[in-house]
Write a protein that holds these residues in place. Structure first.
Motif, PDB file in Angstrom:
ATOM      1  N   HIS A 132      23.924  25.530  46.209  1.00 55.68           N
ATOM      2  CA  HIS A 132      22.577  25.213  46.685  1.00 55.68           C
ATOM      3  C   HIS A 132      22.160  23.792  46.304  1.00 55.68           C
ATOM      4  O   HIS A 132      21.158  23.287  46.824  1.00 55.68           O
ATOM      5  N   ALA A 133      22.903  23.129  45.423  1.00 54.87           N
ATOM      6  CA  ALA A 133      22.505  21.806  44.943  1.00 54.87           C
ATOM      7  C   ALA A 133      22.477  20.786  46.078  1.00 54.87           C
ATOM      8  O   ALA A 133      21.563  19.957  46.162  1.00 54.87           O
ATOM      9  N   ALA A 134      23.465  20.842  46.977  1.00 61.62           N
ATOM     10  CA  ALA A 134      23.529  19.876  48.081  1.00 61.62           C
ATOM     11  C   ALA A 134      22.300  19.975  48.968  1.00 61.62           C
ATOM     12  O   ALA A 134      21.720  18.953  49.362  1.00 61.62           O
ATOM     13  N   ASP A 135      21.868  21.215  49.285  1.00 62.65           N
ATOM     14  CA  ASP A 135      20.692  21.396  50.139  1.00 62.65           C
ATOM     15  C   ASP A 135      19.433  20.847  49.473  1.00 62.65           C
ATOM     16  O   ASP A 135      18.621  20.169  50.106  1.00 62.65           O
ATOM     17  N   ILE A 136      19.285  21.131  48.193  1.00 62.56           N
ATOM     18  CA  ILE A 136      18.094  20.669  47.469  1.00 62.56           C
ATOM     19  C   ILE A 136      18.074  19.145  47.397  1.00 62.56           C
ATOM     20  O   ILE A 136      17.036  18.510  47.627  1.00 62.56           O
ATOM     21  N   LEU A 137      19.220  18.545  47.087  1.00 59.02           N
ATOM     22  CA  LEU A 137      19.279  17.089  46.952  1.00 59.02           C
ATOM     23  C   LEU A 137      19.067  16.402  48.295  1.00 59.02           C
ATOM     24  O   LEU A 137      18.429  15.342  48.366  1.00 59.02           O
ATOM     25  N   ASN A 138      19.571  16.987  49.363  1.00 58.95           N
ATOM     26  CA  ASN A 138      19.393  16.394  50.690  1.00 58.95           C
ATOM     27  C   ASN A 138      17.933  16.370  51.122  1.00 58.95           C
ATOM     28  O   ASN A 138      17.515  15.485  51.883  1.00 58.95           O
ATOM     29  N   THR A 139      17.144  17.325  50.656  1.00 59.26           N
ATOM     30  CA  THR A 139      15.727  17.363  51.040  1.00 59.26           C
ATOM     31  C   THR A 139      14.956  16.177  50.483  1.00 59.26           C
ATOM     32  O   THR A 139      13.866  15.866  50.974  1.00 59.26           O
ATOM     33  N   HIS A 140      15.504  15.507  49.460  1.00 59.18           N
ATOM     34  CA  HIS A 140      14.808  14.373  48.835  1.00 59.18           C
ATOM     35  C   HIS A 140      15.394  13.031  49.261  1.00 59.18           C
ATOM     36  O   HIS A 140      15.115  12.011  48.640  1.00 59.18           O
ATOM     37  N   PHE A 141      16.172  13.043  50.339  1.00 58.05           N
ATOM     38  CA  PHE A 141      16.801  11.806  50.791  1.00 58.05           C
ATOM     39  C   PHE A 141      15.764  10.742  51.161  1.00 58.05           C
ATOM     40  O   PHE A 141      15.886   9.583  50.779  1.00 58.05           O
ATOM     41  N   GLU A 142      14.744  11.128  51.921  1.00 55.88           N
ATOM     42  CA  GLU A 142      13.741  10.158  52.358  1.00 55.88           C
ATOM     43  C   GLU A 142      13.012   9.542  51.174  1.00 55.88           C
ATOM     44  O   GLU A 142      12.735   8.333  51.163  1.00 55.88           O
ATOM     45  N   GLU A 143      12.708  10.351  50.158  1.00 59.79           N
ATOM     46  CA  GLU A 143      12.025   9.833  48.967  1.00 59.79           C
ATOM     47  C   GLU A 143      12.903   8.811  48.257  1.00 59.79           C
ATOM     48  O   GLU A 143      12.424   7.758  47.814  1.00 59.79           O
TER      49      GLU A 143
ATOM     50  N   THR B 268      16.088  -2.724  47.266  1.00 62.51           N
ATOM     51  CA  THR B 268      17.493  -2.350  47.464  1.00 62.51           C
ATOM     52  C   THR B 268      17.630  -1.522  48.741  1.00 62.51           C
ATOM     53  O   THR B 268      16.828  -0.625  48.995  1.00 62.51           O
ATOM     54  N   HIS B 269      18.646  -1.833  49.529  1.00 60.11           N
ATOM     55  CA  HIS B 269      18.855  -1.142  50.792  1.00 60.11           C
ATOM     56  C   HIS B 269      19.925  -0.055  50.635  1.00 60.11           C
ATOM     57  O   HIS B 269      21.032  -0.329  50.167  1.00 60.11           O
ATOM     58  N   LEU B 270      19.590   1.163  51.009  1.00 57.42           N
ATOM     59  CA  LEU B 270      20.528   2.280  50.940  1.00 57.42           C
ATOM     60  C   LEU B 270      21.410   2.256  52.181  1.00 57.42           C
ATOM     61  O   LEU B 270      20.942   2.522  53.293  1.00 57.42           O
ATOM     62  N   THR B 271      22.677   1.920  52.001  1.00 59.12           N
ATOM     63  CA  THR B 271      23.592   1.806  53.143  1.00 59.12           C
ATOM     64  C   THR B 271      24.289   3.115  53.469  1.00 59.12           C
ATOM     65  O   THR B 271      24.707   3.329  54.608  1.00 59.12           O
ATOM     66  N   SER B 272      24.445   3.999  52.483  1.00 59.01           N
ATOM     67  CA  SER B 272      25.076   5.297  52.739  1.00 59.01           C
ATOM     68  C   SER B 272      24.619   6.301  51.694  1.00 59.01           C
ATOM     69  O   SER B 272      24.331   5.939  50.553  1.00 59.01           O
ATOM     70  N   PHE B 273      24.524   7.573  52.111  1.00 56.86           N
ATOM     71  CA  PHE B 273      24.116   8.647  51.202  1.00 56.86           C
ATOM     72  C   PHE B 273      24.824   9.910  51.631  1.00 56.86           C
ATOM     73  O   PHE B 273      24.664  10.382  52.757  1.00 56.86           O
ATOM     74  N   ASN B 274      25.622  10.460  50.732  1.00 56.72           N
ATOM     75  CA  ASN B 274      26.405  11.651  51.058  1.00 56.72           C
ATOM     76  C   ASN B 274      26.319  12.654  49.912  1.00 56.72           C
ATOM     77  O   ASN B 274      26.534  12.294  48.746  1.00 56.72           O
ATOM     78  N   VAL B 275      25.971  13.882  50.255  1.00 58.29           N
ATOM     79  CA  VAL B 275      25.878  14.958  49.256  1.00 58.29           C
ATOM     80  C   VAL B 275      26.836  16.063  49.644  1.00 58.29           C
ATOM     81  O   VAL B 275      26.880  16.479  50.804  1.00 58.29           O
ATOM     82  N   SER B 276      27.620  16.535  48.675  1.00 65.97           N
ATOM     83  CA  SER B 276      28.586  17.585  48.970  1.00 65.97           C
ATOM     84  C   SER B 276      28.678  18.557  47.791  1.00 65.97           C
ATOM     85  O   SER B 276      28.250  18.242  46.679  1.00 65.97           O
ATOM     86  N   HIS B 277      29.239  19.729  48.079  1.00 64.03           N
ATOM     87  CA  HIS B 277      29.453  20.739  47.049  1.00 64.03           C
ATOM     88  C   HIS B 277      30.887  20.645  46.561  1.00 64.03           C
ATOM     89  O   HIS B 277      31.824  20.667  47.336  1.00 64.03           O
TER      90      HIS B 277
END
Length: 234
Positions: free
Chosen positions: A202-213, A223-232
Motif C-alpha cells: 500500500h506504500a506506493a499508492d499512498i506516496l503517489n497521492t502526494h506527488f503534486e505536493e 528545483t524542477h522535478l524531472t522524474s518521479f517513480n514509486v514502486s513496491h
C-alpha cells in the motif's frame, strides 16, 4: 638484481595504519539524537512544512559539521568565507592539545580519542567517494542517508559540453505505516529525479497521492522535478 627499498614518512605510515583500521570499523557518521523529539513530533500533522525544514537542516548540519570537510572549511575561514564560530562547531576544533607531529613514532595511539576515527572516515570517503549518515528521525525510527557522485551519469556526460557533477542520494527509513521506504534522489544542478521503493504494497499508492505536493514544494524551492517513480519492492 636488488630492488630499492621503499621508505614511508611518519605521516605515510600513519595514513597506512588508518587505512588498515578502516576495514574493521564502521565509517558512517552517527548521531543518536532524534531529529523529532516528542514535543515536535506531535505537531507534524499541523505544520508539516516546518518539520520538513527541521529535518532538512538537521541532516545537512550532521554531515557538514561532522568533521569530514574540516580542512576545506579551514581554507574557507582563512579566506573570510566562513565565520569562526561555525568552524569551532566541528570536532577537530574542539580537541585539546594539538598532535605532536615531531613524535618519533607517530601512530594512531598518539592521536586524541576522537581524531583517529574522524581521519578514518575522511580516508574512507575519499577512497569510496561516498558519505553515509546514520541517525534517528524519532527515538523509534532510524534513518540512513548516503550521498555520492552519480558516476554512471558523470561518465556519460564526460564528453558533453556541460560537465557539471551529478549527485545521487539515498534515504532509507522504516516508517510506522509505510514500512521500509527507500528514496533515491538524482540531482543535476536545479533538476532532480526521484525513485521511491516501498516494502509494503500500500506504500506506493499512498506516496503517489502526494506527488503534486512534492512537485510544488520542489518548484517553490527552485528545483524542477524531472522524474518521479514509486514502486513496491518487498
Amino acid at each position: 638484481e636488488s630492488s630499492t627499498p621503499t621508505l614511508l614518512s611518519k605521516t605515510g605510515l600513519l595514513i597506512n595504519q588508518l587505512l588498515q583500521n578502516t576495514q574493521s570499523t564502521s565509517q558512517n557518521i552517527e548521531n543518536k539524537r532524534p531529529i523529532l523529539v516528542p514535543d515536535t513530533a506531535s505537531e507534524v500533522e499541523s505544520s508539516p512544512q516546518q518539520h520538513a525544514k527541521m529535518i532538512e537542516e538537521r541532516l545537512h548540519n550532521d554531515i557538514e559539521k561532522s568533521g569530514l570537510f574540516y580542512e576545506s572549511h579551514v581554507a574557507l575561514w582563512s579566506r573570510g568565507k566562513l565565520p569562526l564560530p561555525e568552524l569551532m562547531q566541528e570536532p577537530q576544533a574542539k580537541l585539546g592539545e594539538p598532535v605532536n607531529s615531531n613524535a618519533p613514532n607517530l601512530n594512531t595511539e598518539e592521536l586524541p580519542g576522537t581524531l583517529a576515527p574522524l581521519m578514518q572516515q575522511q580516508l574512507d570517503a575519499l577512497e569510496n567517494q561516498k558519505v553515509v549518515l546514520q541517525t534517528w528521525l524519532t527515538s523509534q525510527i532510524p534513518v540512513q542517508v548516503s550521498i555520492n557522485e552519480d558516476s554512471q551519469q558523470n561518465k556519460q556526460n564526460k564528453d558533453a559540453v556541460d560537465q557539471s557533477t551529478n549527485w545521487q542520494s539515498q534515504i532509507k527509513v522504516d516508517l510506522p505505516y509505510l514500512g521500509v521506504v527507500t528514496i533515491n534522489i538524482h540531482l543535476h544542478e536545479e533538476h532532480v529525479g526521484i525513485t521511491v521503493k516501498g516494502a509494503q504494497e500500500h506504500a506506493a499508492d499512498i506516496l503517489n497521492t502526494h506527488f503534486e505536493e512534492l512537485s510544488l514544494a520542489l518548484q517553490n524551492a527552485g528545483t524542477h522535478l524531472t522524474s518521479f517513480n514509486v514502486s513496491h519492492e518487498p
